[in-house]
Design a protein around this motif. Structure first.
Motif, mmCIF file in Angstrom:
data_model
loop_
_atom_site.group_PDB
_atom_site.id
_atom_site.type_symbol
_atom_site.label_atom_id
_atom_site.label_comp_id
_atom_site.label_asym_id
_atom_site.label_seq_id
_atom_site.Cartn_x
_atom_site.Cartn_y
_atom_site.Cartn_z
ATOM 1 N N ASP A 12 55.653 25.888 65.733
ATOM 2 C CA ASP A 12 55.041 25.833 64.021
ATOM 3 C C ASP A 12 53.480 26.161 64.282
ATOM 4 O OD1 ASP A 12 57.519 24.657 63.346
ATOM 5 O OD2 ASP A 12 56.913 22.734 63.635
ATOM 6 N N SER A 13 52.891 26.330 65.301
ATOM 7 C CA SER A 13 51.448 26.694 65.331
ATOM 8 C C SER A 13 51.137 27.844 64.983
ATOM 9 C CB SER A 13 51.012 26.533 66.675
ATOM 10 O OG SER A 13 51.191 25.073 67.107
ATOM 11 N N ASP A 14 49.985 27.990 64.128
ATOM 12 C CA ASP A 14 49.475 29.321 63.569
ATOM 13 C C ASP A 14 48.455 29.757 64.566
ATOM 14 O OD1 ASP A 14 48.453 31.856 62.350
ATOM 15 O OD2 ASP A 14 48.132 30.637 60.645
ATOM 16 N N TYR A 15 48.824 30.560 65.658
ATOM 17 C CA TYR A 15 47.834 30.920 66.605
ATOM 18 C C TYR A 15 46.836 31.643 66.305
ATOM 19 C CZ TYR A 15 51.337 28.904 70.239
ATOM 20 O OH TYR A 15 51.947 27.973 70.744
ATOM 21 N N ILE A 16 46.945 32.502 65.275
ATOM 22 C CA ILE A 16 45.959 33.406 64.904
ATOM 23 C C ILE A 16 44.623 32.798 64.373
ATOM 24 C CG2 ILE A 16 45.469 35.505 63.252
ATOM 25 C CD1 ILE A 16 47.990 36.501 64.210
ATOM 26 N N SER A 17 45.181 31.819 63.268
ATOM 27 C CA SER A 17 44.282 30.974 62.615
ATOM 28 C C SER A 17 43.524 30.003 63.342
ATOM 29 C CB SER A 17 45.124 30.009 61.370
ATOM 30 O OG SER A 17 45.602 31.016 60.408
ATOM 31 N N ASN A 18 43.907 29.745 64.718
ATOM 32 C CA ASN A 18 43.383 28.757 65.537
ATOM 33 C C ASN A 18 42.272 29.331 66.006
ATOM 34 O OD1 ASN A 18 44.824 26.691 64.584
ATOM 35 N ND2 ASN A 18 46.557 26.846 66.300
ATOM 36 N N LEU A 19 42.169 30.837 66.171
ATOM 37 C CA LEU A 19 41.311 31.463 66.894
ATOM 38 C C LEU A 19 39.888 31.182 66.464
ATOM 39 C CD1 LEU A 19 42.815 35.083 67.003
ATOM 40 C CD2 LEU A 19 42.529 33.542 68.885
ATOM 41 N N PRO A 20 38.758 31.572 67.163
ATOM 42 C CA PRO A 20 37.368 31.145 66.606
ATOM 43 C C PRO A 20 37.201 32.111 65.367
ATOM 44 C CG PRO A 20 37.421 31.351 69.070
ATOM 45 C CD PRO A 20 38.797 31.689 68.545
ATOM 46 N N GLU A 21 36.211 31.478 64.569
ATOM 47 C CA GLU A 21 36.009 32.275 63.504
ATOM 48 C C GLU A 21 35.247 33.526 63.775
ATOM 49 O OE1 GLU A 21 33.338 30.138 60.611
ATOM 50 O OE2 GLU A 21 34.925 28.790 60.169
ATOM 51 N N ASN A 22 34.721 33.909 64.674
ATOM 52 C CA ASN A 22 33.935 35.245 64.929
ATOM 53 C C ASN A 22 34.942 36.406 65.369
ATOM 54 O OD1 ASN A 22 34.428 33.725 67.493
ATOM 55 N ND2 ASN A 22 32.814 34.929 68.361
ATOM 56 N N LEU A 33 40.110 47.557 53.218
ATOM 57 C CA LEU A 33 39.344 46.952 52.235
ATOM 58 C C LEU A 33 40.516 46.263 51.529
ATOM 59 C CD1 LEU A 33 37.142 46.077 50.335
ATOM 60 C CD2 LEU A 33 37.448 48.219 48.993
ATOM 61 N N ASP A 34 41.648 46.811 50.908
ATOM 62 C CA ASP A 34 42.744 46.045 50.147
ATOM 63 C C ASP A 34 43.260 45.133 51.030
ATOM 64 O OD1 ASP A 34 43.517 48.232 51.442
ATOM 65 O OD2 ASP A 34 45.129 48.764 50.239
ATOM 66 N N GLU A 35 43.723 45.565 52.310
ATOM 67 C CA GLU A 35 44.339 44.466 53.136
ATOM 68 C C GLU A 35 43.624 43.370 53.582
ATOM 69 O OE1 GLU A 35 44.942 47.229 56.428
ATOM 70 O OE2 GLU A 35 47.021 47.963 55.307
ATOM 71 N N ALA A 36 42.260 43.465 53.663
ATOM 72 C CA ALA A 36 41.419 42.366 53.858
ATOM 73 C C ALA A 36 41.347 41.446 52.656
ATOM 74 C CB ALA A 36 40.034 42.763 54.444
ATOM 75 N N ALA A 37 41.292 41.918 51.685
ATOM 76 C CA ALA A 37 41.283 41.061 50.375
ATOM 77 C C ALA A 37 42.508 40.224 50.139
ATOM 78 C CB ALA A 37 40.982 41.955 49.208
ATOM 79 N N ARG A 38 43.731 41.006 50.163
ATOM 80 C CA ARG A 38 45.104 40.222 50.339
ATOM 81 C C ARG A 38 45.104 39.136 51.201
ATOM 82 N NH1 ARG A 38 47.055 45.654 49.018
ATOM 83 N NH2 ARG A 38 47.765 45.690 51.127
ATOM 84 N N SER A 39 44.527 39.049 52.537
ATOM 85 C CA SER A 39 44.552 38.386 53.562
ATOM 86 C C SER A 39 44.003 36.942 53.184
ATOM 87 C CB SER A 39 43.916 38.553 54.808
ATOM 88 O OG SER A 39 42.294 38.661 54.637
ATOM 89 N N THR A 40 43.296 36.913 52.062
ATOM 90 C CA THR A 40 42.688 35.472 51.425
ATOM 91 C C THR A 40 43.835 34.513 51.018
ATOM 92 O OG1 THR A 40 42.294 36.474 49.544
ATOM 93 C CG2 THR A 40 40.657 36.603 51.103
ATOM 94 N N VAL A 41 45.029 35.235 50.886
ATOM 95 C CA VAL A 41 46.054 34.160 50.331
ATOM 96 C C VAL A 41 46.821 33.619 51.321
ATOM 97 C CG1 VAL A 41 46.457 35.899 48.379
ATOM 98 C CG2 VAL A 41 47.755 35.999 50.194
ATOM 99 N N LEU A 42 46.612 33.831 52.549
ATOM 100 C CA LEU A 42 47.259 33.125 53.694
ATOM 101 C C LEU A 42 46.684 31.776 53.949
ATOM 102 C CD1 LEU A 42 46.764 36.091 56.397
ATOM 103 C CD2 LEU A 42 48.672 35.399 55.050
ATOM 104 N N SER A 43 45.529 31.270 53.828
ATOM 105 C CA SER A 43 44.982 29.901 53.825
ATOM 106 C C SER A 43 43.849 29.799 53.437
ATOM 107 C CB SER A 43 45.354 29.555 55.282
ATOM 108 O OG SER A 43 44.250 30.243 55.977
ATOM 109 N N THR A 44 43.714 28.454 53.042
ATOM 110 C CA THR A 44 42.152 28.105 52.756
ATOM 111 C C THR A 44 41.132 28.713 53.542
ATOM 112 O OG1 THR A 44 42.390 26.085 53.342
ATOM 113 C CG2 THR A 44 42.988 26.373 51.250
ATOM 114 N N TRP A 46 41.132 31.285 55.857
ATOM 115 C CA TRP A 46 41.034 32.904 55.798
ATOM 116 C C TRP A 46 40.184 33.149 54.287
ATOM 117 C CZ3 TRP A 46 42.967 36.755 58.791
ATOM 118 C CH2 TRP A 46 43.552 36.385 59.863
ATOM 119 N N ARG A 47 40.254 32.277 53.314
ATOM 120 C CA ARG A 47 39.737 32.379 51.974
ATOM 121 C C ARG A 47 38.156 32.231 52.481
ATOM 122 N NH1 ARG A 47 41.894 29.105 48.756
ATOM 123 N NH2 ARG A 47 43.703 30.243 48.808
ATOM 124 N N HIS A 48 37.929 31.537 53.017
ATOM 125 C CA HIS A 48 36.887 31.131 53.378
ATOM 126 C C HIS A 48 35.903 32.117 54.333
ATOM 127 C CE1 HIS A 48 33.411 29.145 55.460
ATOM 128 N NE2 HIS A 48 33.814 29.147 56.328
#
Length: 444
Positions: A12-22, A33-44, A46-48
């Motif tokens: 159940d782990s989201d390994y990608i989201s657990n990566l360091p922010e950098n 550009l459009d793909e990066a913008a749509r990625s913000t819906v994945l989680s709070t 990613w929106r940050h």
């Protein structure tokens, strides 16, 4: 492998989201550009993270809505810093659309330091709001029309580097850029339109590079200029005048096709040589030698007299021609040329075919240059790059060149597989190029 008899537990782990922010920001920066913008819906989280990708904003998006997309993203993240901004195949709305001017003004307010603007149509004009980017240090523009710099309200005082490719710019506007951008050090111009006369007045400029698509280059006042070169400058009937450039170290490519070469008070044409002042600062010279033209040896000898402290000489000659016979002339000359006798350390034949005139020129130079350290022969046959000359051919050339008669016993003679690359002077300072430069030597 033994079977433990059980089923693996669900992951159940989201390994990608657990990566360091950098790391996540780097991943987002590689997306469109459009793909990066749509990625913000994945989680709070990613929106940050998305605003951090704007630090190095790459506005590559399909279709004609890049401007609208960029304006929307900037409006949604008003506090995000933008350090660099790049776009490709940009299509602008009509110039009277307020979004055109507002876009660059918004970037200016975010302290943008690097702009790379590539347009789909060459006639499209960069907005005059470019001049609001007072923090800008590097500017690359291609396939567009440059705004009128003579009307700029304030100079781009922080700008150190300009790279223009396929840009329409007036002579007056270019002159204003050179004189008003007081920190400008590097100017590169290729495939320019409208600008046939380049007038240089700049306290800060160090490097001027162009394709040579101009008729006149006047360097009136450039106290810190170190390099002036253009790979194809010799292909036009250019008028070159260097009035004041006391630190100039590298100049090329000069050729017999030049209408006039003026160094200080010396005036140099194909048929007349009036030498009054010299340029002792010059250390590297690149020439195109028209060996089929009558008097080419005398032209070469007279030209070298202008540069008494020359250390490195690049020789290019009729690269694509299969002509072997040179115009009448002899390298058996008694006259003294100070740079050959006292300073010349390196000679580079950019395309060496083993023609008799090349051998005689090489023998003349290594027989006179007492301080010569290296003579390079970048070998290419008359059939071009596809022809492999082989080590036996190189050994034959070594014998014909009479290397034992060299004036400098320490001189090395290096034979390379293939002609010198056309962009050698652009990349020669890079470490990766230096590392591979000698990989193509013949083993003789």
């Amino acid at each position: 492998m033994a079977d433990d008899g059980g089923d693996a537990p669900p992951c159940d782990s989201d390994y990608i989201s657990n990566l360091p922010e950098n790391v996540l920001v780097t991943i987002l920066s590689l997306l469109r550009l459009d793909e990066a913008a749509r990625s913000t819906v994945l989680s709070t989280r990613w929106r940050h993270l998305f605003p951090y990708t704007l630090l190095d904003f790459r506005a590559y998006a399909p279709g004609r809505d890049v401007v609208a997309a960029v304006n929307t993203i900037l409006a949604a993240h008003p506090a995000a810093r933008v350090r660099s901004f790049r776009t490709g195949l940009l299509y602008f709305p009509p110039e009277d659309d307020p979004s055109v001017e507002a876009w660059l003004r918004d970037l200016a307010g975010r302290g943008v330091k690097e702009l790379s603007l590539s347009f789909r149509e060459r006639w499209q004009k960069i907005p005059a709001s470019l001049f609001a980017c007072t923090s800008l240090k590097r500017l690359h523009a291609s396939s567009c029309t440059f705004p009128d710099a003579t009307q700029a309200p304030v100079p781009l005082a922080a700008l150190t580097e300009i790279d223009l490719f396929g840009v329409n710019i007036s002579e007056e506007s270019l002159g204003a850029l050179l004189s008003r951008c007081t920190a400008l050090e590097h100017l590169r111009m290729r495939s320019m339109g409208w600008c046939h006369r380049i007038h240089v007045r700049s306290e800060s400029l160090k490097t001027l590079c162009g394709c040579g698509d101009f008729d006149e280059l006047l360097i009136e006042h450039a106290p810190n200029l170190e390099q002036v070169y253009g790979n194809y400058m010799y292909m036009r009937s250019t008028h070159l005048k260097v009035a004041h450039a006391p630190k100039l170290e590298f100049l090329g490519y000069l050729g017999m096709s030049f209408d006039t070469i003026e160094i200080g008070q010396s005036v140099f044409t194909e048929d007349d040589f009036d030498i009054k002042t010299l340029m002792p600062s010059l250390k590297t010279l690149a020439i195109e030698l028209s060996y089929t033209s009558e008097g080419y040896i005398n032209w070469f000898m007279q030209l070298l007299k202008l540069f008494p402290c020359l250390e490195t000489l690049y020789i290019r000659s009729d690269t694509w021609s299969k002509v072997r016979a040179a115009a009448p002339g002899s390298w058996d000359v008694l006259r003294s040329v100070p740079c050959i006798d006292n300073h010349l350390e390196r000679v580079v034949f950019e395309v060496y075919r083993g023609h008799e005139w090349q051998r005689e020129m090489a023998k003349f130079l290594h027989g006179r240059a007492r301080f010569l350290k290296a003579m390079e022969f970048h070998c290419q046959g008359d059939k071009g790059c596809s022809e492999l000359l082989g080590e036996e051919w190189v050994r034959e050339q070594q014998e014909l060149l009479c290397l034992d008669s060299r004036a400098s016993l320490d001189a090395r003679f290096l034979f390379f597989k293939g002609a010198l690359v056309n962009n050698h002077h652009d990349v020669s300072h890079h470490e990766w190029y230096k590392r591979k430069y000698y990989h193509y030597l013949y083993n003789v």
